[in-house]
Scaffold this active site. Structure first.
Site, PDB file in Angstrom:
ATOM      1  N   LYS A  39       9.740  -0.627  -5.823  1.00 46.97           N
ATOM      2  CA  LYS A  39       9.595  -0.028  -4.491  1.00 46.97           C
ATOM      3  C   LYS A  39      10.753  -0.459  -3.585  1.00 46.97           C
ATOM      4  CE  LYS A  39       4.696   0.420  -5.253  1.00 46.97           C
ATOM      5  NZ  LYS A  39       3.330  -0.046  -5.100  1.00 46.97           N
ATOM      6  N   GLN A  73       0.602  -4.835  -1.802  1.00 49.06           N
ATOM      7  CA  GLN A  73       0.461  -4.558  -3.233  1.00 49.06           C
ATOM      8  C   GLN A  73      -0.901  -5.034  -3.745  1.00 49.06           C
ATOM      9  OE1 GLN A  73       2.714  -2.810  -5.186  1.00 49.06           O
ATOM     10  NE2 GLN A  73       1.111  -2.892  -6.729  1.00 49.06           N
ATOM     11  N   ASP A 106       0.186   3.901   1.974  1.00 53.69           N
ATOM     12  CA  ASP A 106      -0.543   3.952   0.703  1.00 53.69           C
ATOM     13  C   ASP A 106      -1.724   4.924   0.783  1.00 53.69           C
ATOM     14  OD1 ASP A 106       0.170   2.793  -1.615  1.00 53.69           O
ATOM     15  OD2 ASP A 106      -0.845   0.879  -1.282  1.00 53.69           O
TER      16      ASP A 106
END
Ligand code: NDP
Length: 303
Positions: A70, A114, A137
């Protein structure tokens, strides 16, 4: 005496139609190029780049690899990266404090925590603390409620990638029978609602579905997001359908396979994603796109 008839065997060739492969790598690369161009334009206009904070807690090797990917993508497309790495023993309070700090930083437009987080941390409360405007997200309950209501909001990255791959096949989703196997908040449920938004007739399957084979056999569009190697047999696939395999399963020989029995499914589907090289590369590309979207929306809110 008449001679015995001679039979000449004529070879019969049956050419099974082969599915067209959906190249997620190429599509993801195209998305990244487009996002990079749009980010350069954003920066020229506003004098700063969209910013993404990535938060990694602990030393899970797979999570570290994903986060590295990422951050690399940020550098490639021109997103300003704000990396945060915390030790595994980080407390819930410390992580919440970091998320609140990132919520307040105007140069951070997207926050990615994460997952999975270490077991002693309540992931739900961390996700709920992220400012919904920065929820790149798409996992915040408000983002998911907006999706269910068909309202504008941040959509999760993997489902966005799936929709982009479907669109690239040219399949008409309106009225199509779509079957989504798997109902997680991360993948299955959002995909089902995104398909519904596009007027597909959606069936959601899960571990208690009585006859998965029969449901799959009806699917013009099949999304497999179960996490069980090749569980969906090729013979179940409706001829001419579009098959998107989200599953990533590592076999004992180290090879990655999807949830669909790929070779056999290729003989029936019209389009199919390979694993790897299908949905996988799309997730990070859509994260970059979401970060740009978040920065644009925050601009609208501020001005
Ligand atoms: P989860 O484990 O959270 O969910 C799996 C779902 O599959 C559940 O809804 C479960 O049903 C259902 N399921 C389990 N067994 C069966 C069965 N026998 N028949 C029908 N349904 C079943 O997984 P995720 O949604 O997070 O991920 C799914 C897959 O996608 C994994 O392989 C994961 O690695 C992959 N993935 C890939 C990404 C990418 O970028 N390509 C991103 C995210 C995930 P129930 O709810 O009843 O338990």
């Amino acid at each position: 005496m008449p001679s015995a008839p001679v039979y000449i065997a004529t070879p019969f060739y049956y050419a099974a139609p082969m599915a067209q492969l959906i190249d997620g790598k190429a599509t993801a690369a195209a998305v990244r190029v487009a996002v990079k161009t749009e980010i350069a334009e954003f920066q020229r206009t506003h004098g700063y780049a969209p910013g993404l904070a990535t938060v990694l807690v602990g030393d899970d090797a797979a999570s570290a690899t994903y986060v590295r990917g990422k951050r690399k993508a940020c550098a490639e497309v021109g997103v300003a990266s704000f990396p945060h790495e915390l030790p595994a023993q980080t407390t819930q309070a410390d992580l919440l404090a970091l998320v609140c700090k990132l919520n307040a930083q105007s140069e951070v437009h997207g926050i990615l925590v994460q997952l999975p987080l270490p077991k002693h941390i309540d992931s739900d409360s961390i996700i709920e603390t992220v400012d919904p405007a920065k929820d790149v997200d798409g996992l915040h309950p408000l983002s998911q409620a907006r999706l269910v209501q068909g309202r504008e909001g941040m959509r999760p990255c993997t489902p966005l990638g799936v929709m982009r791959l479907l669109d690239d096949t040219g399949v008409d989703l309106k009225g199509a029978r779509a079957v989504v196997a798997g109902r997680s908040n991360l993948v299955g449920k959002p995909i089902a609602f995104m398909l519904l938004e596009r007027h597909a007739t959606v069936t959601m399957c899960h571990s208690r579905t009585r006859d998965l084979a029969a449901e799959v056999a009806n699917a013009d569009v099949l999304i497999a997001a179960i996490g069980r190697a090749q569980m969906i047999r090729g013979a179940w696939i409706k001829p001419g359908s579009v098959v998107i395999d989200v599953g990533i399963n590592r076999q004992s020989d180290g090879k990655l396979v999807g949830d669909v029995e790929f070779a056999a499914a290729c003989e029936r589907a019209a389009f199919i994603t390979p694993v790897p090289g299908g949905v996988g590369p799309m997730t990070i590309a859509m994260l970059m796109q979401n970060t740009l979207t978040a920065a644009r929306r925050q601009l609208t809110v501020r001005s």
